[in-house]
Design a protein around this motif. Structure first.
Motif, PDB file in Angstrom:
ATOM      1  N   ASP A 101     -42.280  15.764 -19.774  1.00  0.00           N
ATOM      2  CA  ASP A 101     -41.817  14.586 -20.507  1.00  0.00           C
ATOM      3  C   ASP A 101     -40.809  13.786 -19.685  1.00  0.00           C
ATOM      4  O   ASP A 101     -39.607  13.844 -19.915  1.00  0.00           O
ATOM      5  N   GLY A 102     -41.315  13.062 -18.675  1.00  0.00           N
ATOM      6  CA  GLY A 102     -40.447  12.161 -17.935  1.00  0.00           C
ATOM      7  C   GLY A 102     -39.795  12.734 -16.697  1.00  0.00           C
ATOM      8  O   GLY A 102     -38.701  12.298 -16.316  1.00  0.00           O
ATOM      9  N   VAL A 103     -40.432  13.686 -16.036  1.00  0.00           N
ATOM     10  CA  VAL A 103     -39.894  14.231 -14.789  1.00  0.00           C
ATOM     11  C   VAL A 103     -39.870  13.126 -13.732  1.00  0.00           C
ATOM     12  O   VAL A 103     -40.847  12.400 -13.552  1.00  0.00           O
ATOM     13  N   GLN A 104     -38.761  13.000 -13.017  1.00  0.00           N
ATOM     14  CA  GLN A 104     -38.555  11.888 -12.088  1.00  0.00           C
ATOM     15  C   GLN A 104     -38.728  12.265 -10.617  1.00  0.00           C
ATOM     16  O   GLN A 104     -39.056  11.417  -9.798  1.00  0.00           O
ATOM     17  N   ASP A 105     -38.480  13.490 -10.276  1.00  0.00           N
ATOM     18  CA  ASP A 105     -38.458  13.914  -8.872  1.00  0.00           C
ATOM     19  C   ASP A 105     -39.848  14.371  -8.427  1.00  0.00           C
ATOM     20  O   ASP A 105     -40.422  15.285  -9.027  1.00  0.00           O
ATOM     21  N   PRO A 106     -40.416  13.761  -7.378  1.00  0.00           N
ATOM     22  CA  PRO A 106     -41.748  14.181  -6.925  1.00  0.00           C
ATOM     23  C   PRO A 106     -41.795  15.636  -6.476  1.00  0.00           C
ATOM     24  O   PRO A 106     -42.831  16.295  -6.599  1.00  0.00           O
ATOM     25  N   HIS A 107     -40.675  16.158  -5.975  1.00  0.00           N
ATOM     26  CA  HIS A 107     -40.657  17.562  -5.568  1.00  0.00           C
ATOM     27  C   HIS A 107     -40.770  18.478  -6.789  1.00  0.00           C
ATOM     28  O   HIS A 107     -41.413  19.529  -6.725  1.00  0.00           O
ATOM     29  N   ASN A 108     -40.171  18.087  -7.901  1.00  0.00           N
ATOM     30  CA  ASN A 108     -40.304  18.874  -9.127  1.00  0.00           C
ATOM     31  C   ASN A 108     -41.732  18.821  -9.664  1.00  0.00           C
ATOM     32  O   ASN A 108     -42.279  19.830 -10.108  1.00  0.00           O
ATOM     33  N   LEU A 109     -42.338  17.628  -9.639  1.00  0.00           N
ATOM     34  CA  LEU A 109     -43.729  17.519 -10.086  1.00  0.00           C
ATOM     35  C   LEU A 109     -44.628  18.378  -9.209  1.00  0.00           C
ATOM     36  O   LEU A 109     -45.487  19.113  -9.708  1.00  0.00           O
ATOM     37  N   GLY A 110     -44.434  18.304  -7.900  1.00  0.00           N
ATOM     38  CA  GLY A 110     -45.248  19.103  -6.996  1.00  0.00           C
ATOM     39  C   GLY A 110     -45.077  20.590  -7.229  1.00  0.00           C
ATOM     40  O   GLY A 110     -46.056  21.348  -7.244  1.00  0.00           O
ATOM     41  N   ALA A 111     -43.833  21.028  -7.431  1.00  0.00           N
ATOM     42  CA  ALA A 111     -43.578  22.446  -7.680  1.00  0.00           C
ATOM     43  C   ALA A 111     -44.209  22.894  -8.995  1.00  0.00           C
ATOM     44  O   ALA A 111     -44.737  24.009  -9.100  1.00  0.00           O
ATOM     45  N   CYS A 112     -44.181  22.023 -10.009  1.00  0.00           N
ATOM     46  CA  CYS A 112     -44.812  22.357 -11.293  1.00  0.00           C
ATOM     47  C   CYS A 112     -46.328  22.477 -11.139  1.00  0.00           C
ATOM     48  O   CYS A 112     -46.953  23.363 -11.732  1.00  0.00           O
ATOM     49  N   LEU A 113     -46.932  21.605 -10.350  1.00  0.00           N
ATOM     50  CA  LEU A 113     -48.376  21.685 -10.119  1.00  0.00           C
ATOM     51  C   LEU A 113     -48.740  22.969  -9.376  1.00  0.00           C
ATOM     52  O   LEU A 113     -49.757  23.605  -9.671  1.00  0.00           O
ATOM     53  N   ARG A 114     -47.916  23.346  -8.426  1.00  0.00           N
ATOM     54  CA  ARG A 114     -48.172  24.584  -7.678  1.00  0.00           C
ATOM     55  C   ARG A 114     -48.104  25.795  -8.606  1.00  0.00           C
ATOM     56  O   ARG A 114     -48.972  26.682  -8.563  1.00  0.00           O
ATOM     57  N   THR A 115     -47.085  25.831  -9.468  1.00  0.00           N
ATOM     58  CA  THR A 115     -46.959  26.935 -10.419  1.00  0.00           C
ATOM     59  C   THR A 115     -48.068  26.891 -11.459  1.00  0.00           C
ATOM     60  O   THR A 115     -48.569  27.936 -11.892  1.00  0.00           O
ATOM     61  N   ALA A 116     -48.465  25.682 -11.861  1.00  0.00           N
ATOM     62  CA  ALA A 116     -49.556  25.542 -12.828  1.00  0.00           C
ATOM     63  C   ALA A 116     -50.839  26.155 -12.289  1.00  0.00           C
ATOM     64  O   ALA A 116     -51.587  26.828 -13.010  1.00  0.00           O
TER      65      ALA A 116
END
Length: 246
Positions: A101-116
Motif C-alpha cells: 500500500d504505497g511503498v516508495q523505495d524501489p529497493h523495497n519493492l525489489g526485495a518484496c518481489l524476491r521474497t514473494a
C-alpha cells in the motif's frame, strides 16, 4: 513502442528466460569475463540484437547504477498479462497475495518481489499512483522475482481489497497498533497480506478493509522493521503455519 532499461547479470538473465518477447536489445561492454560471455551467448541463442558500448554509455543508460557491464532495452508498452479479475478466477484454497500500500523505495519493492518468489506468492499488487513502479533498480534487487511473480498495478487499493474479499480472500493488514500478533491465526484459506508504506504504514481506508490487523512483536528498542524485512517475516510465518497443518 515504449522502452525502458534494466541492468545487471541476474535481472537480465531472468528477463531473457521468462519474458524474451519483451527484450529488444542487449547493450554491453566487450566480454572480458565468463558471466558476460555467458549472457551474450544466451542473447544470441534468443536471436536478440547485441550492441557493444563503452562502460560510460552504459552508466548513463542505467542512471549511474552498478550495471556490471550489461544493460537490456525492453519493451514495456504492452499491458499486464493478468488482470485482477483473471487473478481471482485462479483463486485456490492456499492462494497467497502480497499487497503493498504505497511503498516508495524501489529497493523495497525489489526485495518484496524476491521474497514473494521464494515464498510462492501468487501475485504482488501495488497502486498505480503514489507508489514506486517496477523500475530498473527494483528489477535488479528482485534478482529474477520481477519476472517470475505477477505484478499487478491497480487504480484503487481499497476497491481491490473489496473485490478480493468477495472472491473469498481473507485480508490481513500489518500494523504496529494491532491487538493480535501474526502467530495467532492459521491462514488456512486464501490470504492477502497487506503491507503499508515506509514510515506511514497502512492508510486508514486500507486498514478498514482488513479482516484482521496483525503485528510482529518488537522486543527491542526499535519500533518497526523495514517494510521488505517485515514482509519476509510475515510471509514465512504464513508458510510455516500452513505447513504445520499438513
Amino acid at each position: 513502442m515504449s522502452h525502458s532499461y534494466i541492468y545487471g547479470f541476474h535481472a537480465i538473465s531472468k528477463m531473457l528466460q521468462h519474458s524474451p518477447a519483451s527484450c529488444v536489445e542487449l547493450l554491453c561492454t566487450e566480454a572480458k569475463n565468463s558471466r558476460l560471455r555467458s549472457l551474450i551467448g544466451a542473447a544470441r541463442e534468443s536471436r536478440l540484437p547485441i550492441r557493444f558500448e563503452s562502460r560510460e554509455s552504459l552508466t548513463d543508460l542505467s542512471g549511474n547504477a552498478k550495471h556490471q557491464g550489461c544493460v537490456l532495452r525492453i519493451d514495456d508498452s504492452s499491458p499486464s498479462a493478468l488482470t485482477l479479475e483473471q487473478l481471482l478466477q485462479q483463486n485456490h484454497p492456499r492462494s497467497l497475495y502480497l499487497v503493498l500500500d504505497g511503498v516508495q523505495d524501489p529497493h523495497n519493492l525489489g526485495a518484496c518481489l524476491r521474497t514473494a518468489d521464494a515464498t510462492g506468492v501468487d501475485a504482488v499488487i501495488i497502486p498505480k499512483d503514489r507508489a514506486v513502479g517496477l523500475t530498473a533498480a527494483a528489477r535488479k534487487v528482485a534478482a529474477g522475482g520481477a519476472e517470475s511473480v505477477p505484478l499487478l498495478e491497480v487504480t484503487n487499493i481499497v476497491r481491490c481489497l473489496k473485490d478480493m474479499k468477495k472472491a473469498g480472500v481473507w485480508i490481513y493488514g500489518t500494523s504496529g497498533e494491532a491487538m493480535n500478533a501474526i502467530y495467532e491465526y492459521d491462514y488456512d484459506s486464501p490470504v492477502a497480506l497487506v503491507m503499508g508504506a515506509e514510515g506511514d504504514g497502512l492508510r486508514r481506508l486500507t486498514a478498514q478493509q482488513c479482516d484482521h490487523l496483525i503485528k510482529l512483536p518488537m522486543l527491542g528498542v526499535v519500533e518497526s522493521l523495514n517494510v521488505s524485512v517485515a514482509a519476509g517475516v510475515c510471509l514465512y510465518e504464513i508458510i510455516r503455519s500452513r505447513m504445520a497443518q499438513e
